[in-house]
Design a protein around this motif. Structure first.
Motif, mmCIF file in Angstrom:
data_model
loop_
_atom_site.group_PDB
_atom_site.id
_atom_site.type_symbol
_atom_site.label_atom_id
_atom_site.label_comp_id
_atom_site.label_asym_id
_atom_site.label_seq_id
_atom_site.Cartn_x
_atom_site.Cartn_y
_atom_site.Cartn_z
ATOM 1 N N HIS A 11 2.224 5.480 8.310
ATOM 2 C CA HIS A 11 1.238 5.013 9.291
ATOM 3 C C HIS A 11 -0.059 4.655 8.570
ATOM 4 O O HIS A 11 -0.600 5.427 7.794
ATOM 5 C CB HIS A 11 0.974 6.110 10.323
ATOM 6 C CG HIS A 11 0.145 5.649 11.486
ATOM 7 N ND1 HIS A 11 -1.233 5.627 11.464
ATOM 8 C CD2 HIS A 11 0.510 5.179 12.710
ATOM 9 C CE1 HIS A 11 -1.683 5.174 12.619
ATOM 10 N NE2 HIS A 11 -0.635 4.907 13.396
ATOM 11 N N GLY A 12 -0.532 3.438 8.806
ATOM 12 C CA GLY A 12 -1.773 2.987 8.204
ATOM 13 C C GLY A 12 -1.613 2.300 6.862
ATOM 14 O O GLY A 12 -2.581 1.760 6.328
ATOM 15 N N SER A 13 -0.401 2.303 6.304
ATOM 16 C CA SER A 13 -0.165 1.619 5.033
ATOM 17 C C SER A 13 -0.147 0.113 5.244
ATOM 18 O O SER A 13 -0.089 -0.380 6.382
ATOM 19 C CB SER A 13 1.157 2.073 4.419
ATOM 20 O OG SER A 13 2.253 1.631 5.216
ATOM 21 N N TYR A 14 -0.161 -0.634 4.122
ATOM 22 C CA TYR A 14 -0.161 -2.097 4.210
ATOM 23 C C TYR A 14 1.037 -2.591 5.011
ATOM 24 O O TYR A 14 0.881 -3.379 5.959
ATOM 25 C CB TYR A 14 -0.153 -2.687 2.799
ATOM 26 C CG TYR A 14 0.366 -4.106 2.743
ATOM 27 C CD1 TYR A 14 -0.393 -5.157 3.265
ATOM 28 C CD2 TYR A 14 1.611 -4.397 2.193
ATOM 29 C CE1 TYR A 14 0.096 -6.459 3.247
ATOM 30 C CE2 TYR A 14 2.100 -5.697 2.158
ATOM 31 C CZ TYR A 14 1.337 -6.725 2.684
ATOM 32 O OH TYR A 14 1.820 -8.001 2.654
ATOM 33 N N TRP A 16 3.025 -1.023 7.062
ATOM 34 C CA TRP A 16 2.980 -0.591 8.468
ATOM 35 C C TRP A 16 2.017 -1.478 9.245
ATOM 36 O O TRP A 16 2.328 -1.950 10.344
ATOM 37 C CB TRP A 16 2.529 0.868 8.569
ATOM 38 C CG TRP A 16 2.459 1.330 9.998
ATOM 39 C CD1 TRP A 16 3.427 1.940 10.720
ATOM 40 C CD2 TRP A 16 1.332 1.187 10.899
ATOM 41 N NE1 TRP A 16 3.009 2.190 12.008
ATOM 42 C CE2 TRP A 16 1.721 1.729 12.152
ATOM 43 C CE3 TRP A 16 0.054 0.656 10.774
ATOM 44 C CZ2 TRP A 16 0.871 1.758 13.244
ATOM 45 C CZ3 TRP A 16 -0.796 0.669 11.870
ATOM 46 C CH2 TRP A 16 -0.386 1.225 13.092
ATOM 47 N N ALA A 17 0.858 -1.748 8.671
ATOM 48 C CA ALA A 17 -0.189 -2.465 9.399
ATOM 49 C C ALA A 17 0.199 -3.915 9.678
ATOM 50 O O ALA A 17 0.033 -4.410 10.801
ATOM 51 C CB ALA A 17 -1.498 -2.410 8.605
ATOM 52 N N ALA A 20 3.026 -4.014 12.194
ATOM 53 C CA ALA A 20 2.517 -3.673 13.522
ATOM 54 C C ALA A 20 1.781 -4.860 14.140
ATOM 55 O O ALA A 20 1.922 -5.153 15.334
ATOM 56 C CB ALA A 20 1.606 -2.458 13.431
ATOM 57 N N GLU A 30 3.046 -0.524 19.966
ATOM 58 C CA GLU A 30 2.953 0.309 18.769
ATOM 59 C C GLU A 30 3.751 1.603 18.904
ATOM 60 O O GLU A 30 4.270 2.142 17.920
ATOM 61 C CB GLU A 30 1.478 0.624 18.495
ATOM 62 C CG GLU A 30 1.223 1.317 17.178
ATOM 63 C CD GLU A 30 -0.259 1.523 16.923
ATOM 64 O OE1 GLU A 30 -0.634 2.647 16.553
ATOM 65 O OE2 GLU A 30 -1.031 0.549 17.116
#
Length: 570
Positions: A11-14, A16-17, A20, A30
């Motif tokens: 969550h919050g990684s490149y 993932w982002a 998303a 999400e």
């Protein structure tokens, strides 16, 4: 559910982002991003009736996957149809498309790191292309058989695409009036789905079930029927469970599973094209199976239990009503590897418990087959050191031996012209070469058209034919040895034959020989020079340069190596 899905990133990684952001724009909340992500491999196309119904199937499948708690993602591949895509480059794009489909799937599914896939199997090259991708990628995969097309009537007689194909060559040789052919074409196909005979498509659909890669009872099946959509919904539920169980293709595609599939093809008198396709699946999965050897080994043990056109006179509808592929497997059960695992998570033997055959005239018992001689005969000899393949059929009066002088052609058009002007005569062995995986390339070259033209010229039982090309799965006429290997384009012995060489074909002893001394063959080999390429440029040149021999199923590359270390590092 596994603790970690390969499609999920911190969550919050490149990754993932950006995923998303993309998926939120597609309407995916999400909160759903941790769910299993499943590819629906769809070869939909408006070019051919074979694929015209797949979008409707994909829509139903998406809902079933969502209901089971996962995220569906539809991807597209090439959609080759012999009767449409076969127009260009002498048909070379057809087999070449099989491997393009495999690589299409790899790019989309492996690139996106999806967790599983459902493949919508329709016309014949999509099926092996999808199975090859499943074996290569080795993620949970299920094949959905998308059904056969309804045929029609003309002048009070059944007519289907096979009749139109044969009729077109009969019209070319003057045996059939063109107006009759036009009437047949107008009435042959009455809805979506694959060719209704036991051609390559329906044969490969049976292979999917026999390998354990499709739900039991799902082949053959009428396209867009309520029964087909029942299996579609079941498949959506089952693929999610397969991800939970981590059940992968290489768990299913065992040597025993391949032996089961070979047995089914022999018992159904299926397409000879299944041989190279199954060998390609084994090659892509790194599975140590010699499919050609299995056909040699099992050919004399597996009787013909089904006589669907063109092998016999029954329809594919009658086979489905009699119990379909599952009933045929039940008949063969004493000869099968019942411990082979399937997509159900159970063995083949478990899946066959309680199965009954609804019509013993359509799916015969082992003790009362349509024929005891092999439906498919594998030959070897001094002009076929690796293999030559004959689809024999169930007519015991057909020729099993033939000897005669060769008459050689490098192009199908030249062979057909020779038929029209009377140069091919009773007793000849027609040699049509340069139609292999490199020479065609991709087995383009129209060998099937020559077979049907010979039949149309009234020579079907008076000549034999050799080719390094392949035959349509609908071909079951005359004494034709196909896929002679090594092929002429690489200097195989077929390339060394000249007009007048005496050829001996002996199905009882599995031999294909020319009466030429070894020293003379070697001398001819030293003088041999390759023929210019028939077709080239673009994808066909890439294919010709990369394709491996028939003993590897004519695959393009070695199987993708996803090592344990790579898996652990995801």
């Amino acid at each position: 559910m596994p603790k970690k899905l390969r499609s999920n990133f911190p969550h919050g990684s490149y990754l993932w982002a950006v995923r998303a952001a993309q998926w939120q724009a597609l309407g995916i909340d999400e909160s759903e991003l941790e769910k299993p992500k499943i590819a629906i491999v769809n070869s939909s196309s408006n070019l051919a009736i074979c694929f015209s119904h797949l979008d409707g199937i994909a829509a139903e499948l998406k809902q079933s996957i969502r209901d089971a708690g996962a995220l569906p993602f539809e991807i597209r591949t090439a959609a080759p149809s012999d009767f449409i895509t076969g127009a260009g480059a002498g048909g070379a794009y057809m087999l070449a498309a099989r491997d393009l489909i495999t690589n299409d799937i790899e790019v989309a599914v492996e690139g996106a790191q999806l967790d599983g896939m459902i493949c919508l199997a329709s016309c014949d090259k999509t099926v092996p292309g999808q199975l090859m991708a499943a074996a290569r990628l080795n993620i949970p995969t299920l094949v959905v058989v998308c059904g056969y097309q309804p045929s029609g009537e003309y002048n009070g007689r059944h007519v289907d695409i096979e009749d139109v194909f044969i009729g077109s060559m009969h019209a070319l040789t003057g045996k059939l009036p063109v107006d009759e052919l036009v009437g047949m074409a107008r009435n042959a196909i009455k809805g979506p789905g694959v060719c209704s005979g036991m051609g390559t498509a329906n044969s490969m659909h049976l292979v999917c079930e026999a390998l354990g890669m499709a739900l039991p009872g799902s082949s053959p099946i009428a396209a867009n029927s309520p029964q087909m959509f029942d299996f579609v919904r079941q498949a959506g539920q089952r693929i999610v469970a397969m991800i939970e169980e981590d059940l992968k293709p290489r768990d299913i595609l065992s040597p025993g599973a391949f032996a089961n599939a070979v047995s089914v093809v022999l018992a159904a008198g299926g397409s000879v094209n299944c041989i190279k396709h199954m060998q390609a699946v084994a090659a892509e999965g790194g599975i140590d199976v010699d499919v050609y050897g299995l056909f040699r080994e099992l050919g004399n043990r597996i009787p013909v239990l089904v006589g669907v056109r063109p092998m016999g006179e029954h329809s594919i509808e009658q086979m489905e009503a009699a119990g379909g592929g599952r009933a045929l497997l039940k008949r063969l059960e004493p000869l099968l590897h019942g411990d082979a695992l399937t997509v159900t998570g159970k063995t083949l033997g478990d899946n066959l418990q309680g199965v009954v055959v609804a019509d013993e005239q359509v799916i015969r018992p082992l003790q009362r087959p349509f024929a005891t001689q092999p439906a498919i005969v594998m030959l070897r000899g001094n002009i076929a050191p690796q293999a030559g393949i004959v689809k024999y059929g169930i007519d015991p009066s057909k020729m099993r031996r033939f000897s005669g002088p060769a008459i050689c052609f490098e192009r199908s058009a030249d062979a057909i012209a020779a038929l029209q002007d009377g140069r091919i005569k009773p007793g000849h062995v027609v040699v049509m070469r340069g139609a292999g995986v490199r020479g065609g390339p991709a087995m383009g070259g129209g060998a099937s058209r020559v077979v049907f033209a010979i039949d149309g010229a009234g020579l079907g039982d008076k000549v034999a034919m050799l080719t390094d090309g392949h035959l349509s799965g609908l071909v079951c006429k005359g004494l034709v040895v196909a896929e002679v290997a090594p092929e002429a384009a690489v200097g195989g012995p077929l390339a060394l034959l000249v007009d007048g060489d005496i050829i001996d074909i002996d199905l009882d002893h599995h031999r294909l020989d020319a009466r030429i001394a070894s020293a003379e063959l070697q001398a001819r080999a030293r003088r041999w020079r390759p023929q210019p390429a028939q077709f080239g440029g673009g994808w066909l040149d890439i294919y010709r340069d990369a394709v491996k021999g028939m003993e590897h199923g004519a695959v393009l590359i070695k199987p993708l190596d996803i090592s344990d270390e790579q898996e652990a590092g995801r």
